[in-house]
Design an enzyme around this catalytic site. Structure first.
Site, mmCIF file in Angstrom:
data_model
loop_
_atom_site.group_PDB
_atom_site.id
_atom_site.type_symbol
_atom_site.label_atom_id
_atom_site.label_comp_id
_atom_site.label_asym_id
_atom_site.label_seq_id
_atom_site.Cartn_x
_atom_site.Cartn_y
_atom_site.Cartn_z
ATOM 1 N N CYS A 61 -27.204 2.138 -9.558
ATOM 2 C CA CYS A 61 -27.398 0.698 -9.654
ATOM 3 C C CYS A 61 -28.357 0.208 -8.565
ATOM 4 C CB CYS A 61 -26.055 -0.013 -9.655
ATOM 5 S SG CYS A 61 -26.152 -1.587 -10.513
ATOM 6 N N GLY B 252 -28.870 1.518 -5.887
ATOM 7 C CA GLY B 252 -29.486 2.763 -5.408
ATOM 8 C C GLY B 252 -30.680 3.148 -6.273
ATOM 9 N N GLU C 192 -19.816 6.502 -12.279
ATOM 10 C CA GLU C 192 -18.546 6.791 -11.597
ATOM 11 C C GLU C 192 -17.333 6.167 -12.293
ATOM 12 O OE1 GLU C 192 -20.923 4.810 -10.518
ATOM 13 O OE2 GLU C 192 -20.181 3.106 -9.336
ATOM 14 N N ILE D 273 6.113 -14.903 -1.831
ATOM 15 C CA ILE D 273 6.216 -16.132 -2.626
ATOM 16 C C ILE D 273 5.431 -15.973 -3.932
ATOM 17 C CG2 ILE D 273 5.552 -18.578 -2.701
ATOM 18 C CD1 ILE D 273 6.072 -18.664 0.311
ATOM 19 N N ARG E 158 -27.307 -7.798 -12.197
ATOM 20 C CA ARG E 158 -28.114 -8.869 -12.789
ATOM 21 C C ARG E 158 -29.585 -8.465 -12.912
ATOM 22 N NH1 ARG E 158 -24.800 -13.292 -12.360
ATOM 23 N NH2 ARG E 158 -23.418 -13.099 -10.586
ATOM 24 N N HIS F 293 -23.237 2.578 -13.925
ATOM 25 C CA HIS F 293 -22.284 3.175 -12.981
ATOM 26 C C HIS F 293 -21.563 4.350 -13.633
ATOM 27 C CE1 HIS F 293 -22.241 -0.027 -9.840
ATOM 28 N NE2 HIS F 293 -22.724 -0.738 -10.844
ATOM 29 N N THR G 161 15.227 -0.161 2.395
ATOM 30 C CA THR G 161 15.285 -0.011 0.930
ATOM 31 C C THR G 161 16.465 -0.794 0.369
ATOM 32 O OG1 THR G 161 14.208 2.117 0.996
ATOM 33 C CG2 THR G 161 15.579 1.686 -0.932
ATOM 34 N N GLN G 162 17.592 -0.695 1.041
ATOM 35 C CA GLN G 162 18.763 -1.447 0.559
ATOM 36 C C GLN G 162 18.454 -2.947 0.523
ATOM 37 O OE1 GLN G 162 22.522 -0.428 2.461
ATOM 38 N NE2 GLN G 162 21.654 1.514 3.161
ATOM 39 N N LYS H 141 1.789 2.233 -5.494
ATOM 40 C CA LYS H 141 2.357 1.917 -6.826
ATOM 41 C C LYS H 141 1.409 2.357 -7.933
ATOM 42 C CE LYS H 141 3.053 -2.521 -6.519
ATOM 43 N NZ LYS H 141 3.046 -3.131 -5.205
ATOM 44 N N ASP I 281 -7.149 -0.203 -8.943
ATOM 45 C CA ASP I 281 -6.067 0.598 -9.531
ATOM 46 C C ASP I 281 -6.366 0.969 -10.984
ATOM 47 O OD1 ASP I 281 -4.151 1.313 -7.679
ATOM 48 O OD2 ASP I 281 -3.206 -0.658 -7.704
ATOM 49 N N SER J 179 0.812 -1.237 0.000
ATOM 50 C CA SER J 179 0.000 0.000 0.000
ATOM 51 C C SER J 179 0.839 1.279 0.000
ATOM 52 C CB SER J 179 -0.955 0.051 1.201
ATOM 53 O OG SER J 179 -1.729 -1.103 1.254
HETATM 54 N N1 GLN Z 1 -27.460 -6.177 -6.770
HETATM 55 C C1 GLN Z 1 -27.996 -5.457 -7.878
HETATM 56 C C2 GLN Z 1 -28.029 -6.279 -9.149
HETATM 57 O O1 GLN Z 1 -27.319 -7.243 -9.274
HETATM 58 C C3 GLN Z 1 -27.248 -4.146 -8.105
HETATM 59 C C4 GLN Z 1 -25.812 -4.305 -8.414
HETATM 60 C C5 GLN Z 1 -24.999 -3.058 -8.220
HETATM 61 O O2 GLN Z 1 -25.408 -2.151 -7.497
HETATM 62 N N2 GLN Z 1 -23.831 -3.008 -8.843
HETATM 63 O O3 GLN Z 1 -28.770 -5.979 -10.045
#
Ligand code: GLN
Length: 555
Positions: A389, A391, A517, A156, A470, A515, A199-200, A24, A78, A21
């Site tokens: 989603c 939400g 975001e 490992i 889904r 989404h 670091t070394q 990188k 990332d 953490s």
């Molecule tokens: N659980 C919901 C679905 O599968 C919403 C998924 C989510 O919020 N990414 O439809």
């Protein structure tokens, strides 16, 4: 520019030592930003040494958010940083896990493609790692591919990756690759000293595995003096100007600027034998960082979800608010509200003073009633609302229960009910495997209502957004919803699925099945987040004005 005629893709490998953490991902993304700002074509790849095929099945508490690419890969968070920094899409090929490597080697073995040979870590696993590293540059021409190797040197599970990089450097030939090693320089407050020994040792471990780092990035609480830099350079066999410090900064978006000040990018280019004569164009980036560091106002937005103890679970949402806040010269103060703790008794205290309410994505029953309560609060108190989603699905369930009067309405993800307003897609009904089987990646959407908030935000009719779910809005109820005041304003043109709902009789109430975001970047903040923050600012300005007037009239 002559660099772009270079026939050979060059590789930068980023490894980490001493502690995990250390950042990188941010260092890799910052270097990529600087090279792109100089006109190079760059992409970034992450190699994750765990055995899960992808992080799609991981609980967010394990590795934070699962990020989704345009082509529907469920990846490490990332990759979100990469896209936000470089402003370019990554793909399935940009995230490789040990699980993926072994899966393809074992599948090949089952097909008899090893012709009776014993299948081993060296050369078969390492060959597959090398193939995957090169695969990113096979479809699209890149001048530079930055490959970040997850984990810490000496683990490992990292060994096959380090060995693959060693071999690849040999295959590529001199000046076609560099190794950047990121470590920690601890500060001993008792003696007031910065310590270089870990670091070394970390570099020694790399050397034991056959890798000599070319550049060292040293994470530290305190600035490194010349003496420390020289000491590290001498004991780790690197040029003195290839020792770069990375001290804590108020925002991760400042890291590229700090790296540039120390010529991190030009040292890397020199080692790759690529010209560094063109200075990077960082004007917009600097402007953005200034806005983040010196906002004129502040706006409080509640993020209602069940992973509130670990903000990394909502990484892309958090970053989207930073981008959108900067667009309005404001700081979005996100207040995490645990949906499991929301009840009619606690809701006023939790949400009453917020300028906007976001109900987060998620899976399963836990905390769901709190989310539905938060939607009701936003809807009835006319507080700006964004549902993403799950939400959005909660906003549909809430509307069905409290406006349409179907008290038992629910999503069939939660329970079987006579009013399944959110239901499983037909093609999902026979799916039994969990990994990679959701509706994933980019799908088109048509904004069908020119008067909607979403249309105003995007300013066009045809959009495309990324999905990971889904369940869907159940179209059997669409007419009823629309008649009662919840409109379907975004529709998938191919399948007719409802992608966006809005309540026109509300200052700003938007639920999106996708989404947004995942697509917000520093230089292109997402229009929906920008519009939501604007609505929140307006709401609180008006609320403050009303309160002022009330005070006046009381006097
Ligand atoms: N659980 C919901 C679905 O599968 C919403 C998924 C989510 O919020 N990414 O439809």
């Amino acid at each position: 520019m002559e660099t772009l005629t270079q026939p050979q893709t060059k590789y930068i490998f980023v490894t980490g030592g001493v502690a995990s953490s250390l950042g990188k991902g941010i260092i890799s993304a910052s270097l990529a930003r600087l090279l792109i700002a100089r006109g190079y074509r760059v992409t970034i790849q992450k190699l994750d040494p765990y055995i899960n095929v992808d992080p799609g099945t991981l609980n967010p508490y394990e590795h934070g958010e699962c990020y989704v690419t345009e082509d529907g890969a469920e990846t490490d968070l990332d990759l979100g940083h990469y896209e936000r920094f470089i402003g370019l899409h990554t793909t399935k090929a940009n995230n490789v896990t040990t699980g993926k490597i072994y899966q393809s080697v074992i599948n090949k073995e089952r097909r008899g493609e090893f012709l009776g040979k014993t299948v081993q870590v060296v050369p078969h696993i390492t060959d597959e790692i090398k193939r995957r590293i090169r695969l990113v540059a096979s479809k699209k021409q890149f001048d530079v591919v930055i490959t970040e190797i997850g984990g810490t040197v000496g683990d490992i599970e990292s060994l096959p990756y380090i060995e693959a990089v060693r071999q690849l450097r040999y295959d590529l030939g001199a000046t076609n690759s560099v190794v950047v090693h990121l470590t920690l320089i601890p500060y001993m407050s008792a003696s007031g000293e910065l310590k270089t020994k870990p670091t070394q040792h970390s570099v020694k471990t790399l050397l034991e595995n056959g890798l000599q780092p070319d550049i060292l990035v040293l994470r530290s609480e305190k600035s490194l003096n010349e003496e420390i830099r020289k000491k590290v350079a001498l004991f780790c066999n690197v040029d003195p100007d290839a020792v770069v410090e990375s001290i804590d900064v108020p925002t991760i978006y400042e890291v590229p600027l700090k790296m540039y000040e120390q010529k991190f990018d030009s040292v890397a280019l020199r080692k790759l034998n690529l010209p560094a004569d063109k200075e990077p164009d960082l004007k917009n980036w600097i402007r953005f960082v200034e806005k983040v560091k010196h906002p004129e106002t502040e706006v409080r937005i509640a993020l209602v979800g069940k992973y509130t103890e670990l903000p990394d679970a909502y990484k892309s949402i958090v970053e989207s608010f930073i981008h959108a806040g900067a667009a309005h010269n404001t700081k979005v103060r996100l207040v995490y509200v645990n949906s499991e703790k929301l009840t009619p008794e606690t809701i006023d205290t939790a949400l009453g003073d917020k300028c906007g309410i976001l109900v987060a994505p998620g899976f399963g029953n836990r905390g769901i009633e709190g989310k539905i309560l938060a939607v009701e609060y936003a809807r009835t108190k006319k507080i700006p609302f964004l549902g993403i989603c799950l939400g959005m699905q909660c906003s549909v369930v809430e509307f069905a229960r409290n406006v349409l009067g179907y008290k038992d309405a629910n999503s069939t993800e939660m329970e079987n009910t006579a009013h399944p307003v959110i239901d499983l897609m037909e093609e999902q009904k026979n799916v039994t495997e969990k990994g990679g089987t959701m509706r994933l990646g980019a799908y088109p959407c048509r904004l069908v209502d020119k008067h909607s908030h979403t249309y105003a935000a995007y300013g066009c009719e045809a959009i495309s957004e990324r999905h990971r779910h889904r369940y869907e809005f159940n179209n059997k109820y669409k007419t009823l919803f629309e008649a009662a005041g919840m409109k379907a304003v975004g529709i998938n043109p191919d399948t007719n699925l409802v992608e966006i709902v809005e309540i026109p009789d509300h200052p700003w109430f938007v639920g999106v099945q996708f989404h947004p975001e995942y697509k917000s970047t520093v230089l292109n903040p997402h229009p929906l987040f920008v519009a939501f923050v604007k609505a929140a600012l307006d709401y609180c300005r008006i609320a403050a004005k009303d309160a002022g007037e009330e005070n006046k009239s009381e006097k």
